[in-house]
Motif scaffolding. Structure first.
Motif, short mmCIF file in Angstrom:
data_model
loop_
_atom_site.label_atom_id
_atom_site.label_comp_id
_atom_site.label_asym_id
_atom_site.label_seq_id
_atom_site.Cartn_x
_atom_site.Cartn_y
_atom_site.Cartn_z
N UNK A 9 -25.68 -88.85 71.14
CA UNK A 9 -26.33 -87.81 70.33
C UNK A 9 -25.77 -86.42 70.65
N UNK A 10 -25.35 -86.21 71.89
CA UNK A 10 -24.73 -84.94 72.26
C UNK A 10 -23.39 -84.77 71.52
N UNK A 11 -22.57 -85.81 71.54
CA UNK A 11 -21.28 -85.73 70.83
C UNK A 11 -21.47 -85.54 69.34
N UNK A 12 -22.52 -86.12 68.80
CA UNK A 12 -22.77 -85.99 67.37
C UNK A 12 -23.03 -84.54 66.97
N UNK A 13 -23.46 -83.71 67.90
CA UNK A 13 -23.70 -82.30 67.61
C UNK A 13 -22.39 -81.54 67.37
N UNK A 14 -21.29 -82.06 67.87
CA UNK A 14 -20.01 -81.36 67.80
C UNK A 14 -19.00 -81.98 66.85
N UNK A 15 -19.10 -83.25 66.66
CA UNK A 15 -18.05 -83.98 65.95
C UNK A 15 -18.42 -84.24 64.50
N UNK A 16 -17.40 -84.35 63.68
CA UNK A 16 -17.62 -84.64 62.28
C UNK A 16 -17.53 -86.14 61.98
N UNK A 17 -17.27 -86.93 63.03
CA UNK A 17 -17.22 -88.38 62.87
C UNK A 17 -18.61 -88.91 62.52
N UNK A 18 -18.64 -90.12 62.02
CA UNK A 18 -19.92 -90.76 61.75
C UNK A 18 -20.58 -91.15 63.07
#
Length: 134
Positions: A9-18
Motif C-alpha cells: 500500500x505504501x508503494x501504491x502511493x507513489x507508483x502508477x502501476x496497478x
C-alpha cells in the motif's frame, strides 16, 4: 505478512502501476501460499473500504488532517484500521502492537506513539466488542 501489506500500500502511493502489479512484485519471493492469500485479501480489503477507513481515521485525528500525515503513518493507520474493522479473528491488542512496530520500523521517532494513539481511539469507537475478548 503485515510488513508485506504495508509495503504494497505504501508503494501504491507513489507508483502508477496497478495494485496487482505491485502485489506481484512485493510477493515475488514469498513462498507461503497462506501468506500470499492473506496479503492479497488485506490489500484488496483496504482499497475496497478505503473511504470508510479514511473516514474513521479522520474522525480520530486531533489537530491533523489525513493529507498532512506522513505517508508511513497514513499507510500504517490504514492497515491497522482495516484489521480492526474487517478481520474478525485478530485481537485488538495484536493489531495495535503490530502497527506500532511497523510505525517504529519505517516512520519517525514519534510514529509509534502517534499510531498507537489514533488506532486506540479507532478501536474503542469502532471495533467489534468480541475483538477485545479474543
Amino acid at each position: 505478512m503485515r510488513d508485506l501489506v504495508f509495503r504494497a500500500i505504501f508503494q501504491n502511493e507513489f507508483r502508477k502501476d496497478s495494485v496487482e502489479a505491485i502485489l506481484e512484485e512485493v510477493l515475488g519471493k514469498e513462498k507461503s501460499d497462506s501468506i500470499r492469500r492473506d496479503v492479497e485479501r488485506y490489500v484488496k480489503g483496504i482499497y475496497e473500504n478505503l473511504d470508510s477507513i479514511d473516514s474513521k481515521i479522520t474522525s480520530c485525528l486531533e489537530n491533523w488532517t489525513l493529507d498532512r500525515l506522513s505517508l508511513v503513518d497514513k499507510c500504517v493507520l490504514r492497515l491497522g484500521t482495516y484489521e480492526l474493522l474487517y478481520e474478525g479473528d485478530v485481537p485488538v491488542q495484536v493489531t495495535l502492537d503490530e502497527a506500532i512496530e511497523l510505525a517504529k520500523r519505517y516512520g519517525t521517532d514519534n510514529s509509534g506513539k502517534f499510531v498507537n494513539g489514533v488506532l486506540d481511539k479507532i478501536a474503542k469507537q469502532f471495533a467489534a466488542e468480541e475483538k477485545w475478548r479474543l
